[in-house]
Scaffold this active site. Structure first.
Site, PDB file in Angstrom:
ATOM      1  N   CYS A  50       0.816  -1.213   0.000  1.00 41.78           N
ATOM      2  CA  CYS A  50       0.000   0.000   0.000  1.00 41.78           C
ATOM      3  C   CYS A  50       0.849   1.261   0.000  1.00 41.78           C
ATOM      4  O   CYS A  50       0.355   2.340  -0.358  1.00 41.78           O
ATOM      5  CB  CYS A  50      -0.943   0.006   1.199  1.00 41.78           C
ATOM      6  SG  CYS A  50      -0.106  -0.039   2.800  1.00 41.78           S
ATOM      7  N   ASN A  51       2.116   1.159   0.383  1.00 40.29           N
ATOM      8  CA  ASN A  51       2.924   2.389   0.402  1.00 40.29           C
ATOM      9  C   ASN A  51       4.293   2.237  -0.254  1.00 40.29           C
ATOM     10  O   ASN A  51       5.193   3.019   0.017  1.00 40.29           O
ATOM     11  CB  ASN A  51       3.093   2.912   1.839  1.00 40.29           C
ATOM     12  CG  ASN A  51       3.624   1.861   2.795  1.00 40.29           C
ATOM     13  OD1 ASN A  51       4.327   0.941   2.375  1.00 40.29           O
ATOM     14  ND2 ASN A  51       3.290   1.991   4.064  1.00 40.29           N
ATOM     15  N   ARG A  52       4.433   1.236  -1.148  1.00 40.04           N
ATOM     16  CA  ARG A  52       5.660   1.134  -1.934  1.00 40.04           C
ATOM     17  C   ARG A  52       5.438   0.282  -3.171  1.00 40.04           C
ATOM     18  O   ARG A  52       4.634  -0.664  -3.149  1.00 40.04           O
ATOM     19  CB  ARG A  52       6.826   0.591  -1.119  1.00 40.04           C
ATOM     20  CG  ARG A  52       6.828  -0.893  -0.861  1.00 40.04           C
ATOM     21  CD  ARG A  52       8.093  -1.333  -0.121  1.00 40.04           C
ATOM     22  NE  ARG A  52       8.183  -0.699   1.181  1.00 40.04           N
ATOM     23  CZ  ARG A  52       9.091   0.238   1.486  1.00 40.04           C
ATOM     24  NH1 ARG A  52       9.997   0.605   0.597  1.00 40.04           N
ATOM     25  NH2 ARG A  52       9.107   0.783   2.677  1.00 40.04           N
ATOM     26  N   SER A 109       9.531   1.213   6.834  1.00 38.64           N
ATOM     27  CA  SER A 109       8.072   1.215   6.841  1.00 38.64           C
ATOM     28  C   SER A 109       7.529   2.541   7.343  1.00 38.64           C
ATOM     29  O   SER A 109       8.228   3.308   8.016  1.00 38.64           O
ATOM     30  CB  SER A 109       7.542   0.086   7.731  1.00 38.64           C
ATOM     31  OG  SER A 109       7.870  -1.165   7.200  1.00 38.64           O
ATOM     32  N   GLU A 114       7.080  -2.499  11.834  1.00 41.03           N
ATOM     33  CA  GLU A 114       5.878  -3.309  11.527  1.00 41.03           C
ATOM     34  C   GLU A 114       6.303  -4.598  10.828  1.00 41.03           C
ATOM     35  O   GLU A 114       7.237  -4.621  10.028  1.00 41.03           O
ATOM     36  CB  GLU A 114       4.885  -2.504  10.685  1.00 41.03           C
ATOM     37  CG  GLU A 114       5.367  -2.074   9.317  1.00 41.03           C
ATOM     38  CD  GLU A 114       4.950  -3.043   8.221  1.00 41.03           C
ATOM     39  OE1 GLU A 114       4.190  -3.980   8.501  1.00 41.03           O
ATOM     40  OE2 GLU A 114       5.410  -2.853   7.090  1.00 41.03           O
ATOM     41  N   GLN A 120       4.521  -9.677   2.802  1.00 42.87           N
ATOM     42  CA  GLN A 120       4.461  -9.096   1.459  1.00 42.87           C
ATOM     43  C   GLN A 120       5.719  -9.447   0.658  1.00 42.87           C
ATOM     44  O   GLN A 120       5.645  -9.676  -0.555  1.00 42.87           O
ATOM     45  CB  GLN A 120       4.280  -7.580   1.586  1.00 42.87           C
ATOM     46  CG  GLN A 120       2.927  -7.221   2.180  1.00 42.87           C
ATOM     47  CD  GLN A 120       2.862  -5.806   2.738  1.00 42.87           C
ATOM     48  OE1 GLN A 120       3.872  -5.223   3.143  1.00 42.87           O
ATOM     49  NE2 GLN A 120       1.674  -5.241   2.772  1.00 42.87           N
ATOM     50  N   GLY A 192     -13.441  -5.867   2.883  1.00 41.12           N
ATOM     51  CA  GLY A 192     -12.286  -6.563   2.349  1.00 41.12           C
ATOM     52  C   GLY A 192     -11.987  -7.782   3.207  1.00 41.12           C
ATOM     53  O   GLY A 192     -12.342  -7.815   4.391  1.00 41.12           O
ATOM     54  N   MET A 196      -4.676  -7.363   5.251  1.00 36.79           N
ATOM     55  CA  MET A 196      -4.845  -6.186   6.107  1.00 36.79           C
ATOM     56  C   MET A 196      -6.208  -6.200   6.788  1.00 36.79           C
ATOM     57  O   MET A 196      -6.330  -5.945   7.986  1.00 36.79           O
ATOM     58  CB  MET A 196      -4.684  -4.917   5.274  1.00 36.79           C
ATOM     59  CG  MET A 196      -3.290  -4.714   4.722  1.00 36.79           C
ATOM     60  SD  MET A 196      -2.179  -3.944   5.907  1.00 36.79           S
ATOM     61  CE  MET A 196      -2.538  -2.218   5.590  1.00 36.79           C
ATOM     62  N   SER A 197      -7.251  -6.481   6.014  1.00 41.02           N
ATOM     63  CA  SER A 197      -8.599  -6.512   6.574  1.00 41.02           C
ATOM     64  C   SER A 197      -8.737  -7.617   7.606  1.00 41.02           C
ATOM     65  O   SER A 197      -9.360  -7.428   8.664  1.00 41.02           O
ATOM     66  CB  SER A 197      -9.627  -6.704   5.453  1.00 41.02           C
ATOM     67  OG  SER A 197      -9.569  -5.642   4.523  1.00 41.02           O
TER      68      SER A 197
END
EC number: 1.2.1.70
Length: 445
Positions: A50-52, A109, A114, A120, A192, A196-197
Site C-alpha cells: 500500500c505504500n511502496r 516502513s 511493523e 508481502q 475486504g 490487512m482486513s
C-alpha cells in the site's frame, strides 16, 4: 549481471502519486513478464504494497537497466514517466541489498518495526517463482531478506519501535483511551477480506468489539474470515458476512469501519459517509480507517461532523512524530552485517564455475596422460595402472587445492570479482566451458 532496484514509496512520493501508481495483481504479472522481455534484465521481482512499489532486477547494464525499469513502472502504473521520475529512487548492488534488508526489518516502513512487510516480501518471492522470473540471485536475496527480517524481530525489540499499520491506525482512532477500552462493545464493519482486513478484524475481535460484519466482493473469502473469527476457543465475537451491496446500509449501523480492498474506485463515497453520520441516533462518533491504496473512502470524510477518520496520509504524518526505539540502531547493525555476508556469498558463488571448470580441465589432462602412458607401456597390469592413476590424481589435487581454496576466500572479499577473470586467463580456460558450468549451476537453483 548486477542487482538493481527502481521504486517509489511513502518516503519519496506523495500519497496522491502512490495511489495512482498502485499495481493490482494482474498488472504485477504483466510487469514481471515485460521486465524479462526487456534486454537488460535476466531476473525480476516486484514488491507492491500500500505504500511502496519496487521493481528488482538482475541487469547487465546499469544505465540501460534504470531507463528500462523506470519506463516499465510508468507504463504499468499508468503514471506518466515525466511525472513519476522525480519520485523514483535507484539502488544498485550492495545498496540494493541494504535497501531490501532494511525494508524486511521494518526500518523503511511507515510505522517503524511493523512486521506485515515480511508477508508481502514472501508473496513477492512466490510470484516471481511462480512466473519463473526470479532466478538464483533474486531467490537468494529475497530468502535472505525474510531470514534477516525474522532475525531482527527475534533478536531486538524493533516491534516496540512501532506497531503494524493496522494497529497503529486503530490506535490513532482510539486516542488516549487505547484500543481495548475504545473498542469494547462496539459494532465494526470490515470491508475486504485480504491480509490487512483480516488483521484488522482479528485485532478488533481481541479488543472486545461486540460484532464484526465482513463485506467482500468474493463471498467465499468473507465467509472464510467469519469462520476464522468464530472458531471455538477464539474471542467469541459475533460475526457475519454480507454482500458488498450492503456496505452503505451496514455503515449506518456500525461504530467502526475499516476498509482495505483492491478496488480502483471509491468503496465509500462522501455521500455515503454523510448519510451514515446523519443516520446515527445518538452523539456517538463514527470511526473510519482506510488502509487501501488507492483509497477506499472519500477524503471528504475528514470534514464530516461526527466522524473521526484516518487514512494512509494521516497515518504517515502521525508516524513521523512517533519516538524511535533504541533497538533501531541494533537492527541497522544487523542489516549492515548481513549485507556484507550476502555480498561475500555472492562473490564466492561467482567464482565457483571457474573453479569447477579448472578442476574439469585438470581431470581431462590426467585422463589424457594416462591414455598416453597406456600406449607407451602396454605391458602395465591393471594394479600398476590403477596405482599410477591414483598417484597422478593426488598430485594434481594437491597442487590445485591451496590455490582454489585461497581464490574462493579472496573472491568473497570486496573487490574480489576479478579473481575469476584472472583464473580463467592464467589457465587459459575455455569461456564457453565456464559459462556451461554456470548455466548448469543456475538450473539447480
Amino acid at each position: 549481471m548486477s542487482l538493481l532496484v527502481v521504486g517509489l514509496s511513502h518516503r519519496s512520493a506523495p500519497v496522491s502519486v502512490l495511489e495512482r501508481a498502485s499495481l493490482p495483481a494482474d498488472a504485477q504479472v504483466k510487469l514481471l513478464q515485460d521486465s524479462l522481455a526487456a534486454e537488460p534484465a535476466a531476473e525480476a521481482a516486484v514488491l507492491a504494497t500500500c505504500n511502496r512499489i519496487e521493481l528488482y532486477a538482475d541487469v547487465d547494464k546499469f544505465h540501460a537497466g534504470v531507463a528500462e525499469l523506470s519506463m516499465l513502472l510508468a507504463r504499468h502504473s499508468g503514471v506518466g514517466l515525466d511525472e513519476l521520475t522525480p519520485h523514483l529512487y535507484v539502488h544498485y548492488e550492495d545498496r540494493a541489498v541494504h535497501h531490501l534488508l532494511s525494508v524486511a526489518c521494518g526500518l523503511d516502513s511507515m510505522v517503524v518495526g511493523e512486521g506485515q512487510i515480511l508477508g508481502q516480501i514472501k508473496d513477492a518471492l512466490a510470484l516471481g517463482q511462480d512466473l519463473h522470473t526470479a532466478g538464483r540471485l533474486l531467490n537468494d536475496l529475497f530468502q535472505q531478506a525474510l531470514r534477516v527480517g525474522k532475525r531482527a524481530h527475534s533478536e531486538t525489540g524493533i516491534d516496540r519501535a512501532g506497531q503494524s499499520l493496522v494497529t497503529f491506525g486503530l490506535e490513532q482512532l482510539a486516542g488516549a483511551d487505547g484500543i481495548y477500552a475504545w473498542a469494547r462493545g462496539k459494532r465494526a464493519l470490515v470491508v475486504g477480506a485480504g491480509s490487512m482486513s483480516s488483521l484488522a478484524a482479528a485485532t478488533l475481535a481481541r479488543a472486545g468489539v461486540a460484532e464484526i460484519v465482513v463485506a467482500n466482493r468474493t463471498a467465499a473469502r468473507a465467509d472464510r474470515l467469519v469462520e476464522i473469527l468464530q472458531q471455538p476457543g477464539g474471542t467469541g465475537v459475533r460475526a457475519r458476512a454480507v454482500e458488498m451491496a450492503a456496505v452503505e446500509r451496514e455503515l449506518a449501523a456500525a461504530d467502526i469501519a475499516v476498509s482495505c480492498t483492491g478496488a480502483t474506485g471509491l468503496v465509500l463515497t462522501g455521500d455515503a459517509v454523510h448519510a451514515a453520520a446523519d443516520a446515527r441516533s445518538d452523539a456517538a462518533r463514527l470511526f473510519l480507517l482506510d488502509l487501501a491504496m488507492p483509497r477506499d473512502i472519500d477524503a471528504v470524510a475528514h470534514r464530516v461532523d461526527g466522524v473521526t477518520f484516518a487514512d494512509i496520509e494521516t497515518l504517515a504524518e502521525a508516524s513521523a512524530d512517533a519516538p524511535m526505539a533504541a533497538d533501531v540502531d541494533r537492527v541497522r547493525a544487523i542489516v549492515s552485517e548481513e549485507v556484507a555476508a550476502f555480498g561475500a556469498a555472492q562473490r564466492a558463488a561467482h567464482i565457483t564455475p571457474t573453479v569447477v571448470a579448472l578442476r574439469a580441465m585438470a581431470a581431462d589432462v590426467v585422463s589424457s596422460e594416462i591414455a598416453r602412458l597406456d600406449s607407451r607401456l602396454p605391458g602395465l597390469d591393471a594394479k600398476e595402472r590403477a596405482e599410477i592413476t591414483r598417484t597422478v590424481r593426488r598430485v594434481v589435487d594437491k597442487l590445485l587445492h591451496a590455490p582454489t581454496v585461497r581464490v574462493k576466500q579472496l573472491a568473497a572479499e570486496p573487490g574480489g570479482a576479478g579473481y575469476a577473470d584472472a583464473l580463467r586467463e592464467l589457465f587459459d580456460l575455455d569461456p564457453q566451458t565456464v559459462a556451461a558450468v554456470s548455466r548448469a549451476d543456475r538450473g539447480q537453483a
